[in-house]
Design an enzyme around this catalytic site. Structure first.
Site, PDB file in Angstrom:
ATOM      1  N   CYS A   1    -105.633 -22.403  48.222  1.00  0.00           N
ATOM      2  CA  CYS A   1    -104.771 -23.576  48.387  1.00  0.00           C
ATOM      3  C   CYS A   1    -104.243 -23.667  49.815  1.00  0.00           C
ATOM      4  CB  CYS A   1    -103.592 -23.516  47.428  1.00  0.00           C
ATOM      5  SG  CYS A   1    -104.099 -23.698  45.719  1.00  0.00           S
TER       6      CYS A   1
ATOM      7  N   HIS B   1    -105.000 -25.210  40.938  1.00  0.00           N
ATOM      8  CA  HIS B   1    -103.648 -24.683  41.114  1.00  0.00           C
ATOM      9  C   HIS B   1    -102.731 -25.886  41.362  1.00  0.00           C
ATOM     10  CE1 HIS B   1    -105.084 -20.434  42.552  1.00  0.00           C
ATOM     11  NE2 HIS B   1    -105.377 -20.685  41.289  1.00  0.00           N
TER      12      HIS B   1
ATOM     13  N   GLU C   1    -100.978 -26.904  43.875  1.00  0.00           N
ATOM     14  CA  GLU C   1    -101.117 -27.629  45.144  1.00  0.00           C
ATOM     15  C   GLU C   1    -102.355 -28.528  45.101  1.00  0.00           C
ATOM     16  OE1 GLU C   1    -100.879 -24.372  44.543  1.00  0.00           O
ATOM     17  OE2 GLU C   1    -100.055 -23.279  46.253  1.00  0.00           O
TER      18      GLU C   1
HETATM   19 ZN   LIG Z   1    -103.834 -21.619  44.859  1.00  0.00          ZN
END
Ligand SMILES: [Zn+2]
Length: 146
Positions: A84, A49, A51
């Site tokens: 995350c 993702h 992040e």
């Molecule tokens: Zn995530």
């Protein structure tokens, strides 16, 4: 607080399309002393993702007091990739997080923010929300499929 960093995250998030789908195209920047030190965006399902992508660029670096700007609330749940919010919570370098919009996904809806706050992070919500929502809204999951 700085609009330009959130707008940089928003601009970078466009790189996520179309490979990120069905995940939303999210962008993230990490700032140290007023300078962007990492940029991330959401990769194809099962990969980083935004992040986690940004965090790879500062892996092993000793950078105190980092700010993160992310266009969408970090995920609180483990899906195909680890949460995350938990990864950020565990990184003592990231002390302040600007989130543009709260994730309407029923699995998130503020739970990601709660994880960050519980870890002692300073969390701000709503920076550039109008601009981010304009781009991101149509990609957000608002209810779980039956
Ligand atoms: Zn995530």
């Amino acid at each position: 607080m700085n609009d330009k960093f959130m707008l940089a995250a928003l601009a970078h998030s466009r790189k996520a399309l179309p490979k990120c789908l069905p995940n939303p195209p999210v962008g993230c920047v990490i700032v140290h002393s007023g300078e962007i030190v990492a940029l991330g965006y959401t990769h194809s399902p099962g990969n980083h993702h935004a992040e986690a992508d940004a965090l790879t660029y500062i892996q092993g670096q000793d950078l105190p007091f980092l700010q993160m700007y992310v266009t969408l609330e970090p995920c609180s749940f483990q899906g195909r990739t680890p949460s995350c919010a938990l990864a950020i919570a565990k990184d003592p370098r990231i002390q302040e997080i600007y989130v543009s919009i709260v994730d309407p996904d029923p699995r998130n809806q503020g739970k990601g923010l709660d994880i960050l706050k519980a870890a002692g992070k300073i969390v701000h919500v709503g920076l550039c929300a109008e601009e981010v929502n304009h781009f991101l809204e149509k990609y957000l999951l608002k209810s779980l499929k039956p």
